[in-house]
Design an enzyme around this catalytic site. Structure first.
Site, PDB file in Angstrom:
ATOM      1  N   SER A 228      -2.348   1.131   6.927  1.00 22.61           N
ATOM      2  CA  SER A 228      -3.739   0.694   6.896  1.00 22.61           C
ATOM      3  C   SER A 228      -4.234   0.474   8.322  1.00 22.61           C
ATOM      4  O   SER A 228      -3.548  -0.124   9.150  1.00 22.61           O
ATOM      5  CB  SER A 228      -3.885  -0.582   6.058  1.00 22.61           C
ATOM      6  OG  SER A 228      -3.063  -1.614   6.545  1.00 22.61           O
ATOM      7  N   GLY A 230      -7.638  -0.632   9.076  1.00 18.87           N
ATOM      8  CA  GLY A 230      -8.913  -1.333   9.083  1.00 18.87           C
ATOM      9  C   GLY A 230     -10.075  -0.388   8.871  1.00 18.87           C
ATOM     10  O   GLY A 230     -10.063   0.458   7.966  1.00 18.87           O
ATOM     11  N   GLY A 259      -6.341  -5.725   1.747  1.00 18.81           N
ATOM     12  CA  GLY A 259      -5.055  -5.036   1.735  1.00 18.81           C
ATOM     13  C   GLY A 259      -4.390  -5.099   0.375  1.00 18.81           C
ATOM     14  O   GLY A 259      -3.757  -4.134  -0.068  1.00 18.81           O
ATOM     15  N   ASP A 260      -4.553  -6.241  -0.311  1.00 18.80           N
ATOM     16  CA  ASP A 260      -3.996  -6.368  -1.660  1.00 18.80           C
ATOM     17  C   ASP A 260      -4.703  -5.411  -2.618  1.00 18.80           C
ATOM     18  O   ASP A 260      -4.072  -4.816  -3.499  1.00 18.80           O
ATOM     19  CB  ASP A 260      -4.150  -7.802  -2.159  1.00 18.80           C
ATOM     20  CG  ASP A 260      -3.560  -8.815  -1.195  1.00 18.80           C
ATOM     21  OD1 ASP A 260      -2.627  -8.444  -0.449  1.00 18.80           O
ATOM     22  OD2 ASP A 260      -4.031  -9.963  -1.170  1.00 18.80           O
TER      23      ASP A 260
END
Length: 326
Positions: A228, A230, A259-260
């Site tokens: 990831s 951002g 993120g989850d």
């Protein structure tokens, strides 16, 4: 038939999000509003999956004294609750959502002290709910008393039972998990740029650097590595393909749980039999649409599906040459 999905949260929290116009250190602020929601990475993943319409089982360790908020969200989402309750209170984490900066400052408090007997009971629960073909998400930090090797231990146990394991953690637990023997590695891991650089032991300044490091994890035996980045999107890397996916969010209220949500999208697409492109679209859209909300939820399914259609995908190679795929 959709695979059974289980999330494991060893260090859950109640997230208290305080929304303010602009955070200025040392100044007095007036909150626009305050929201409290049960959280912890695995709980957030389970909630997003339930919003998507999937059946999910959530387990881990909760403090008995303030478990009511978790009881409510599990009941509302029809999430099968297999959490263990232990004496004490689940920690409360404070999130300062800065509207002007579209950013969130986290203050995470210590969690419960967890003993060997509690972990033994948790392993028994996992033996009962996770079997061949199931997808198990191991997510979040570790509470006091739990060794950093717990995730490789659980990965080995789950994979021996035929389950597929998705890991989302950071710091020493992540470093230990990525250094495990091949039979104790997760099937999927989602580091961010800094976490991947820490594992690689070098700065990863370009997308080609990130891709090379991700391919190093794949070479170790991890089937899918998602990096990831951002606002720059994410890389989805397997042994045969690498896809860069991006979707600018339309409105950012809080970065907590994005993120989850990405993990939830990855799991949802995989559980439904999606290919790598579907996984990339779902993971990216879940994360981007979550940015407009406070709390462990997605917007309506139609909103997320529309965002999935707008995700920009590009094939990537080690030289960072991109061939656009719409």
């Amino acid at each position: 038939m959709t695979a059974a999905i289980i999330t494991v949260t060893l260090n859950p929290a109640i997230d208290q999000t305080i929304v303010i116009d602009h955070l200025v250190p040392g100044e007095v602020h007036r909150a626009k509003r305050v929201e409290r929601s049960p959280g912890g990475k695995g709980v957030n993943v389970a909630s997003c999956l339930a919003d998507w319409g999937l059946r999910v089982t959530a387990t881990g360790i909760l403090g008995r004294d303030n478990a009511a908020a978790f009881d409510e969200i599990f009941a509302a989402g029809r999430i099968a609750d297999r959490f263990l309750r232990v004496p004490g209170e689940t920690r409360v984490n404070v999130k300062l959502a800065d509207l002007a900066a579209a950013d969130t400052t986290d203050i995470n408090l210590p969690g419960l002290a967890v003993g060997a007997a509690d972990l033994g009971r948790l392993r028994t629960v996992l033996d009962e709910v996770a079997g061949a073909g199931s997808v198990v998400v191991l997510a979040g930090s570790l509470p006091s008393g739990v060794a950093v090797g717990i995730y490789p231990d659980l990965c080995r146990r789950l994979r021996a039972r035929g389950a597929r394991v998705v890991l989302d953690t950071s710091g020493a637990p992540l470093a230990t998990a990525l250094g495990a023997d091949e039979d104790a590695l997760p099937d999927c891991v989602k580091p961010n740029r800094d976490e991947l650089a820490a594992w690689a032991g070098r700065r990863l300044e370009t997308r080609a650097d990130l891709l090379a490091a991700a391919q190093g994890l794949v070479a170790r035996g991890i089937a899918l590595v998602v990096v990831s980045m951002g606002a720059e999107g994410a890389l989805f890397v397997t042994a045969t393909r690498a896809i860069h996916a991006g979707l600018p969010p339309e409105r950012v209220l809080s970065t907590v749980g994005a993120g989850d949500a990405m993990v939830a999208g990855i799991v949802a697409a995989h559980a439904e039999g999606g290919d790598l492109e579907r996984i990339a679209r779902a993971g990216t859209a879940f994360a981007a649409t979550k940015l407009g909300l406070v709390g462990p939820h997605l917007p309506g399914r139609g909103v997320v599906e529309a965002a999935m259609a707008r995700v920009h995908l590009a094939e990537a190679d080690i030289a960072d040459r991109l061939q656009v795929r719409n």
